[in-house]
Design a protein around this motif. Structure first.
Motif, mmCIF file in Angstrom:
data_model
loop_
_atom_site.group_PDB
_atom_site.id
_atom_site.type_symbol
_atom_site.label_atom_id
_atom_site.label_comp_id
_atom_site.label_asym_id
_atom_site.label_seq_id
_atom_site.Cartn_x
_atom_site.Cartn_y
_atom_site.Cartn_z
ATOM 1 N N TYR A 171 -35.196 57.548 -20.055
ATOM 2 C CA TYR A 171 -36.303 58.388 -19.583
ATOM 3 C C TYR A 171 -37.598 57.655 -19.807
ATOM 4 C CZ TYR A 171 -33.054 62.314 -19.494
ATOM 5 O OH TYR A 171 -32.004 63.144 -19.223
ATOM 6 N N ARG A 172 -38.470 57.864 -18.906
ATOM 7 C CA ARG A 172 -39.827 57.363 -19.113
ATOM 8 C C ARG A 172 -40.764 58.512 -18.852
ATOM 9 N NH1 ARG A 172 -41.171 52.797 -15.361
ATOM 10 N NH2 ARG A 172 -41.742 54.492 -13.961
ATOM 11 N N ASP A 173 -41.412 58.839 -19.868
ATOM 12 C CA ASP A 173 -42.353 59.955 -19.793
ATOM 13 C C ASP A 173 -41.653 61.206 -19.274
ATOM 14 O OD1 ASP A 173 -44.901 57.688 -18.632
ATOM 15 O OD2 ASP A 173 -44.310 58.238 -20.691
ATOM 16 N N ALA A 174 -40.572 61.493 -19.935
ATOM 17 C CA ALA A 174 -39.805 62.714 -19.635
ATOM 18 C C ALA A 174 -39.205 62.705 -18.232
ATOM 19 C CB ALA A 174 -40.665 63.959 -19.826
ATOM 20 N N GLN A 175 -39.250 61.582 -17.608
ATOM 21 C CA GLN A 175 -38.650 61.486 -16.277
ATOM 22 C C GLN A 175 -37.465 60.519 -16.352
ATOM 23 O OE1 GLN A 175 -41.133 59.694 -13.343
ATOM 24 N NE2 GLN A 175 -40.356 60.994 -11.685
ATOM 25 N N MET A 176 -36.358 60.927 -15.791
ATOM 26 C CA MET A 176 -35.165 60.085 -15.896
ATOM 27 C C MET A 176 -35.305 58.865 -14.985
ATOM 28 S SD MET A 176 -31.200 60.877 -16.166
ATOM 29 C CE MET A 176 -30.812 61.769 -14.682
ATOM 30 N N LEU A 177 -35.153 57.735 -15.605
ATOM 31 C CA LEU A 177 -35.282 56.485 -14.867
ATOM 32 C C LEU A 177 -33.894 55.981 -14.424
ATOM 33 C CD1 LEU A 177 -37.777 54.856 -14.135
ATOM 34 C CD2 LEU A 177 -37.381 53.434 -16.128
ATOM 35 N N SER A 194 -29.513 56.266 -15.226
ATOM 36 C CA SER A 194 -28.417 56.982 -15.854
ATOM 37 C C SER A 194 -27.124 56.226 -15.524
ATOM 38 C CB SER A 194 -28.334 58.420 -15.345
ATOM 39 O OG SER A 194 -27.204 59.064 -15.891
ATOM 40 N N GLN A 216 -28.723 57.354 -20.710
ATOM 41 C CA GLN A 216 -29.848 57.672 -19.819
ATOM 42 C C GLN A 216 -31.128 57.098 -20.378
ATOM 43 O OE1 GLN A 216 -29.150 61.812 -20.019
ATOM 44 N NE2 GLN A 216 -28.273 61.926 -17.959
ATOM 45 N N TYR A 247 -40.496 54.732 -23.321
ATOM 46 C CA TYR A 247 -39.104 54.843 -22.912
ATOM 47 C C TYR A 247 -38.329 55.649 -23.939
ATOM 48 C CZ TYR A 247 -39.794 51.230 -19.373
ATOM 49 O OH TYR A 247 -40.212 50.529 -18.289
ATOM 50 N N THR A 248 -37.424 56.462 -23.402
ATOM 51 C CA THR A 248 -36.527 57.230 -24.246
ATOM 52 C C THR A 248 -35.095 56.952 -23.792
ATOM 53 O OG1 THR A 248 -38.194 58.963 -24.160
ATOM 54 C CG2 THR A 248 -36.107 59.489 -25.251
ATOM 55 N N THR A 279 -31.193 57.940 -24.311
ATOM 56 C CA THR A 279 -30.255 58.930 -24.872
ATOM 57 C C THR A 279 -28.836 58.615 -24.431
ATOM 58 O OG1 THR A 279 -30.462 60.403 -22.982
ATOM 59 C CG2 THR A 279 -31.989 60.764 -24.814
#
Lengths: 528, 202
Positions: free
Chosen positions: A112-118, A120, A110, A65-66, A68
């Motif tokens: 992200y999971r694996d560069a995909q926005m989960l 926002s 936001q 998870y990312t 931002t």
């Protein structure tokens, strides 16, 4: 030494974290129920924390998870994601606590999971304050019945002390139904209307008031107990009440005793007896009325009785004589108007009727005439009496009118009567009528004028009454109703009993017992 | 004879001079009194006034959301930055804060005036007018707090240089949101922490 210090620090840190964690966990647990958003955020202290639930059975690696966030068109900043296991619901959440939370600006967070926005979400941090519950809640006895004093301290905050709103919940011990009081800014409250001598539980929670800051309700504090003072009847009040009651009783007793006779008379009145009217009847003569009467003949009471036993004389003015054997003449009091009337009649009489009238009458013939008249109301209309242009007062009793369907011209408004008459005739037939009042159908004299009936009809009325056309030369007259036998005697005269006032000739009726009614001018007439 | 004339002249001069001096001294006394009599404005510390303005700014946002037609055009406005980092803010001194707030208020005032020119919807226009008057009142309140900030003049035209303290928004709803945030944040923090008010409370 250093090891010991490190250990102490480590323990302290752990303690801090655990307590923080506890707080976090409880808050997270509380907010988990909010299904509105995928990312749930709240501000604790001065920092924004956002969390989201773990999706499915994954590897639990929070590295993927990312998180931002950005604001005011600045570049995105990253936040470290952590995980938390909720013991109560056996769930795992990932959260991130922003290091420097900007308030009063729109934040965009936001995930992200694996560069995909989960997820926002865009929010203002100052709208999601989740405060700690109030501290140091105390409940004390105010001493007054049914009251408790509650006070607390606000959570440790800067800049927000004056924009907080509290909610106090209280319930009797053992009961779950509680009442809630909302209080702004102030950190104390007096609970009113409580039961005496009862143990109460009190809770408090806090929330920003929503003007500058908004947020969620905090958790309830731990309940604090308080006992209301026992309710007692002030002995002084009891004594006073008794004393006043006693005084009132005595007063009322005194009043009753002093006026007992009066009260008795009102409540238990005597049956009235006529004894006072008959002095000595019961005492001396033992109820023997005859004896008593004979003894008391000279009393006023006896005389008045005597008077009413007789029939009242009824004056009557006869206008035209049917040459009866003196019955009419005996009753006549005015010759002049009668003569006048006779003359007029002779001038314009219908031969038929007058002939009839000039025949020597007797009772039998008279009755026949009456019957004939009844059968032929039209003939009557042509009678001299009716056609005469003298002023007649035709009066009839109101009741009788209703019996007859014919429109008695008396009932017609006066105006129509006047219009049908010729204008000239109005003036001619003016006799010296005084205040002759004209009836207008209901037996009342309503106007003062001379008038004439050119073609009026005189419908016969029911038996028992007779009309008499009266040419009044200003004489006030008073006629009493006549019985049929009297009518027979007097002939076909229409007799009117009328009461009207005439100021000019009051002396014409020097009768005792007669009443000259004034003012009303009500005429009661009897008609054939 | 000449000496008499001279003497009289001198006397006249002297008298006029003394009269003048007397007058001047009287005036000086008056001025001094006046200066001393003029007390500083009583500081307006009740935050409920600001709360009222905040509510009215929020009302404008609500009206904006429900506005259909005549609600202004897409236009760029220069508005202050509203974000507050508490850590940073607490370390800023009061005067700095005051300057920031004052500048921001004048920017908002200008922007709202520009926006009003494009609005024909009457409820929205009246709400905006209300907001503008509130901003002027806030200026007065700040003045009463005697924060000794530099009285910034309202910038005359639209060509505002984009300073570090401004941002650009492109629509009226955004402008209103900025106004709301600014009032709730920086202005409120400044007013609640104003020294003049702290002295009163303590």
């Amino acid at each position: 030494m250093r090891n010991d210090r490190l250990k102490i620090v480590f323990v302290l840190c752990l303690a801090f974290v655990s307590t923080g964690g506890q707080h976090l966990e409880s808050k997270v647990a509380q907010l988990l129920q909010d299904k509105a958003e995928d990312i749930k955020c709240f501000v604790e202290g001065k920092d924004l924390t956002c969390f989201w639930e773990e999706e499915e059975e994954r590897n639990n690696l929070h590295d993927q998870y990312t998180f931002t966030y950005s604001y005011e068109n600045k570049k995105k900043m990253a936040c470290v994601v952590s995980s938390l296991s909720l013991l109560a619901s056996n769930k795992t959440v990932f959260f991130c606590k922003l290091p420097k939370t900007p308030f009063f600006t729109t934040l965009v967070v936001q995930v992200y999971r694996d560069a995909q926005m989960l997820y926002s979400r865009s929010l203002n941090a100052e709208n999601f304050l989740f405060l700690d519950p109030p501290r140091n809640l105390t409940v004390t006895n105010s001493g007054k019945e049914g009251q408790l004093n509650v006070s607390w301290l606000p959570p440790p905050l800067k800049y927000m002390d004056d924009s907080l709103i509290y909610e106090v919940r209280y319930a009797m011990e053992g009961s779950n139904m509680g009442k809630v009081e909302v209080i702004k800014v102030s950190t104390m409250l007096v609970l009113l209307g409580l039961q005496s001598d009862t143990r109460y539980k009190v809770w408090v929670r806090v929330k920003p008031d929503g003007v500058a800051y908004k947020g969620y309700w905090s958790a309830w504090t731990e309940p604090v107990f308080g006992v209301t003072p026992p309710g007692d009847m002030d002995p002084l009040i009891v004594v006073l009440v008794l004393f006043i009651g006693l005084i009132l009783c005595l007063l009322s007793l005194t009043v009753i005793l002093s006026h007992h006779k009066f009260l008795l008379k009102k409540l238990w009145p005597d049956i009235p007896t006529p004894e006072h009217k008959f002095p000595g009847l019961f005492t001396v003569y033992k109820g023997d009325f005859k004896e008593w009467m004979s003894q008391n003949n000279g009393s006023i009471w006896g005389r008045s009785v005597h008077v009413y036993a007789e029939e009242l004389p009824s004056p009557l003015e006869v206008l035209s004589e049917v040459s009866l054997t003196g019955h009419a003449t005996s009753q006549r009091e005015e010759r002049k108007p009668v003569e006048e009337e006779e003359e007029k009649e002779s001038e314009r009489s219908d031969s038929r009727l007058t002939d009839r009238w000039r025949e020597p009458p007797h009772a039998h013939w008279l009755m026949e005439q009456l019957r004939a008249l009844q059968d032929n109301p039209e003939s009557l209309s042509q009678s001299s009496l009716l056609q005469s242009h003298d002023t007649y007062v035709t009066l009839n009793q109101g009741d009788n009118e209703r019996q007859d369907d014919d429109v008695f011209e008396e009932t017609v408004p006066l105006q129509t009567l006047f219009t049908t008459a010729g204008t000239s005739s109005l003036s001619t037939s003016r006799s010296d009528l005084g205040s002759l009042q004209q009836s207008s159908g209901s037996g009342r004299l309503s106007s003062q004028s001379s008038f004439e009936y050119p073609n009026h009809t005189w419908p016969p009325k029911g038996p028992g009454y007779a009309y008499m056309a009266v040419a009044d030369s200003g004489v006030s007259m008073d006629y009493s109703p006549m019985s049929s036998s009297r009518i027979a005697e007097l002939g076909k005269h229409r007799m009117y009993t009328n009461d009207y006032k005439n100021d000019i000739f009051p002396h014409k009726w020097p009768l005792s017992g007669q009443h000259i009614k004034s003012g009303s001018g009500s005429c009661t007439g009897t008609v054939w | 004879m000449g000496s008499v004339a001279e003497r009289s002249k001198a006397l006249d001069l002297g008298s006029s001079l003394s009269g003048g001096v007397g007058l001047v001294s009287v005036l000086m006394v008056f001025v001094w009194l006046g200066e001393n009599q003029v007390s500083p404005l009583r500081p307006i510390c009740d935050l409920r006034v600001l709360d009222h303005f905040v509510r009215e700014a929020r009302d404008s946002e609500v009206i904006m959301r429900g506005c259909r037609g005549g609600c202004g055009v897409m236009k760029s406005y220069f508005v202050p930055l509203t974000s507050v980092d508490f850590a940073v803010w607490e370390h800023t001194d009061v005067h700095g804060q005051a300057v920031e707030v004052q500048t921001g208020l004048s920017l908002l005032d200008q922007a709202l005036n520009n926006a009003m020119k494009t609005v024909s919807n009457s409820p929205l226009a009246s709400a905006l007018e209300n907001n503008i008057s509130n901003i002027h009142s806030l200026g007065q309140i700040l003045h009463s707090l005697d924060l000794q900030q530099a009285r910034s003049t309202v910038l005359p035209d639209d060509s505002v240089p984009a300073s570090a303290q401004t941002q650009e928004v492109s629509s009226l709803p955004e402008l209103l949101q900025v106004q709301s945030s600014f009032l709730r944040g920086k202005v409120r923090l400044l007013l609640s922490a104003a020294p003049a008010c702290q002295r009163q409370n303590s």
